[in-house]
Design a protein around this motif. Structure first.
Motif, PDB file in Angstrom:
ATOM      1  N   ASN A 153      44.585  43.942 -41.956  1.00 17.96           N
ATOM      2  CA  ASN A 153      44.535  45.167 -41.490  1.00 17.96           C
ATOM      3  C   ASN A 153      43.633  46.154 -42.388  1.00 17.96           C
ATOM      4  OD1 ASN A 153      45.814  46.058 -43.806  1.00 17.96           O
ATOM      5  ND2 ASN A 153      47.911  46.237 -42.991  1.00 17.96           N
ATOM      6  N   ASN A 154      43.598  47.328 -41.998  1.00 22.86           N
ATOM      7  CA  ASN A 154      42.471  48.028 -42.601  1.00 22.86           C
ATOM      8  C   ASN A 154      42.795  48.631 -44.115  1.00 22.86           C
ATOM      9  OD1 ASN A 154      44.352  50.095 -42.005  1.00 22.86           O
ATOM     10  ND2 ASN A 154      42.981  51.460 -41.106  1.00 22.86           N
ATOM     11  N   ASN A 155      43.913  48.245 -44.563  1.00 21.97           N
ATOM     12  CA  ASN A 155      44.364  48.301 -45.708  1.00 21.97           C
ATOM     13  C   ASN A 155      43.932  47.152 -46.714  1.00 21.97           C
ATOM     14  OD1 ASN A 155      44.947  51.134 -45.956  1.00 21.97           O
ATOM     15  ND2 ASN A 155      47.033  50.668 -44.962  1.00 21.97           N
ATOM     16  N   GLY A 156      43.648  46.093 -46.101  1.00 23.01           N
ATOM     17  CA  GLY A 156      43.144  44.932 -46.738  1.00 23.01           C
ATOM     18  C   GLY A 156      44.620  43.914 -47.033  1.00 23.01           C
ATOM     19  N   GLU A 157      45.564  44.182 -46.312  1.00 24.35           N
ATOM     20  CA  GLU A 157      46.692  43.370 -46.013  1.00 24.35           C
ATOM     21  C   GLU A 157      46.527  42.073 -45.144  1.00 24.35           C
ATOM     22  OE1 GLU A 157      49.696  46.138 -44.675  1.00 24.35           O
ATOM     23  OE2 GLU A 157      49.885  47.199 -46.896  1.00 24.35           O
ATOM     24  N   PHE A 158      46.686  40.990 -45.910  1.00 27.73           N
ATOM     25  CA  PHE A 158      46.311  39.644 -44.967  1.00 27.73           C
ATOM     26  C   PHE A 158      47.486  39.519 -43.744  1.00 27.73           C
ATOM     27  CE2 PHE A 158      47.306  35.039 -44.297  1.00 27.73           C
ATOM     28  CZ  PHE A 158      46.131  34.769 -44.269  1.00 27.73           C
ATOM     29  N   LEU A 159      46.949  39.403 -42.655  1.00 27.37           N
ATOM     30  CA  LEU A 159      47.432  39.036 -41.260  1.00 27.37           C
ATOM     31  C   LEU A 159      47.627  37.499 -41.170  1.00 27.37           C
ATOM     32  CD1 LEU A 159      46.046  41.855 -39.426  1.00 27.37           C
ATOM     33  CD2 LEU A 159      48.303  41.999 -40.706  1.00 27.37           C
ATOM     34  N   THR A 160      46.673  37.107 -40.854  1.00 27.34           N
ATOM     35  CA  THR A 160      46.655  35.653 -40.430  1.00 27.34           C
ATOM     36  C   THR A 160      45.144  34.924 -40.914  1.00 27.34           C
ATOM     37  OG1 THR A 160      47.029  34.057 -38.958  1.00 27.34           O
ATOM     38  CG2 THR A 160      45.631  35.937 -38.179  1.00 27.34           C
ATOM     39  N   GLU A 161      44.822  33.699 -40.598  1.00 26.14           N
ATOM     40  CA  GLU A 161      43.657  33.076 -40.716  1.00 26.14           C
ATOM     41  C   GLU A 161      43.437  31.951 -39.744  1.00 26.14           C
ATOM     42  OE1 GLU A 161      43.593  31.156 -44.437  1.00 26.14           O
ATOM     43  OE2 GLU A 161      44.858  29.548 -44.132  1.00 26.14           O
ATOM     44  N   TRP A 162      42.120  31.719 -39.312  1.00 23.03           N
ATOM     45  CA  TRP A 162      41.676  30.726 -38.514  1.00 23.03           C
ATOM     46  C   TRP A 162      40.969  29.492 -39.422  1.00 23.03           C
ATOM     47  CZ3 TRP A 162      39.434  34.762 -34.993  1.00 23.03           C
ATOM     48  CH2 TRP A 162      40.335  35.565 -34.507  1.00 23.03           C
ATOM     49  N   THR A 163      41.482  28.474 -39.381  1.00 23.26           N
ATOM     50  CA  THR A 163      40.779  27.332 -40.390  1.00 23.26           C
ATOM     51  C   THR A 163      40.088  26.299 -39.579  1.00 23.26           C
ATOM     52  OG1 THR A 163      42.685  26.209 -40.082  1.00 23.26           O
ATOM     53  CG2 THR A 163      42.621  27.653 -41.920  1.00 23.26           C
ATOM     54  N   ASP A 164      39.913  26.376 -38.168  1.00 23.62           N
ATOM     55  CA  ASP A 164      39.276  25.282 -37.638  1.00 23.62           C
ATOM     56  C   ASP A 164      37.905  25.734 -37.279  1.00 23.62           C
ATOM     57  OD1 ASP A 164      38.509  22.886 -35.968  1.00 23.62           O
ATOM     58  OD2 ASP A 164      39.370  23.845 -34.054  1.00 23.62           O
ATOM     59  N   LEU A 165      37.229  26.232 -38.206  1.00 25.86           N
ATOM     60  CA  LEU A 165      35.780  26.681 -37.967  1.00 25.86           C
ATOM     61  C   LEU A 165      34.910  25.678 -38.947  1.00 25.86           C
ATOM     62  CD1 LEU A 165      36.478  30.616 -38.178  1.00 25.86           C
ATOM     63  CD2 LEU A 165      35.817  29.256 -36.229  1.00 25.86           C
TER      64      LEU A 165
END
Length: 283
Positions: free
Chosen positions: A192-204
């Protein structure tokens, strides 16, 4: 004519587009509101090369300013934001190349944790705040006011959530979600815009640059010679591209990507000389 792409995203390569003598290693590309194309050229002379959509060369500027071009982004108001990894700056230009503002101190890296140390890309959010991925010299992301004052910074070296191994690109969507291409960790992290982690995509595959089109579909230029197409939820729609030197192939490392108002794609490569291509969308 051969087509390239996947699913509903099919393209024909426009052979020979923009092949002027000045073109060398191209770090990034962006289009303005009239679909003029701004090619952020790294060699043989760092400069901005400007073309019409049909490939007609229009202008060249910035040769006395740029040292090592990296990221470029153009706002809806036609303001150009560039990053330079040698002189540690973010710069804002008019479309004609007038320097409007310089962020950071030229040729002086910021102190640890603070802007900038070899920044990779700068963009604006819908509210006009600036986000910078920072970059080669430190594993940070900065959210800043339009005048360059830091609101919040986050990131540290590592592999966990909120840690980076080369934050190579930053993009902000219409919901103020912040996408960071964590290239060395082969993933995209979303905050989010405060730098709080939401998720990640690893298949890149070593992601370099990300563009969200007018339909809110994500296109990622991957160093493994491919373009990955995804939804905002991270579902992969498809992936296309193959290694080679023929028109429509990628010789080494797609580094920059932009999509114009017609859906045509521009892809730059930064390892091999004169590897810049336009793909016209087939509807």
């Amino acid at each position: 004519m051969a087509t390239f792409g996947t699913g509903d995203y099919q393209y024909e390569v426009v052979e020979g587009w923009g092949m002027i003598p000045q073109l060398g290693l191209v770090s990034g590309v962006a289009c303005d509101s009239n679909d003029r194309v701004y090619v952020y050229n790294r060699s043989p002379q760092p400069a901005m090369l400007v073309f019409e959509a049909d490939g007609t060369f229009v202008a060249e500027w910035g040769k006395d300013i740029f040292q090592k071009p990296h990221g470029i982004w153009i706002s809806p108001e036609d303001e150009i934001y560039t990053t330079d990894t040698i002189d540690h700056t973010v710069r804002k230009f008019s479309l004609d190349g007038d320097l409007l503002q310089t962020f950071g101190t030229v040729n002086q890296p910021g102190v640890p944790g603070m802007p900038f140390n070899q920044p990779t890309r700068a963009v604006l959010s819908a509210s006009g705040e600036m986000y910078v991925s920072d970059g080669y010299g430190q594993s940070r992301v900065h959210r800043m006011t339009a005048d360059g004052e830091v609101i919040v910074s986050w990131g540290a070296p590592g592999t966990g959530p909120g840690e980076f191994n080369l934050p190579h690109d930053v993009t902000v969507d219409h919901n103020d979600r912040v996408y960071i291409l964590d290239r060395g960790n082969l993933r995209c992290q979303i905050f989010n815009n405060n730098g709080e982690f939401l998720t990640e995509w690893t298949d890149l595959g070593s992601p370099n640059d990300l563009f969200i089109d007018s339909d809110n579909i994500i296109h990622i230029a991957e160093a493994r010679q491919s373009i990955c197409i995804m939804t905002l939820d991270g579902d992969i729609i498809g992936r296309w591209g193959e290694k080679g030197t023929a028109p429509g192939q990628f010789s080494d490392s797609p580094h920059g990507i932009w999509i114009d108002s017609k859906g045509d794609i521009y892809v730059s490569e930064v390892i091999a000389e004169r590897r810049f291509q336009k793909f016209a969308r087939v509807y």
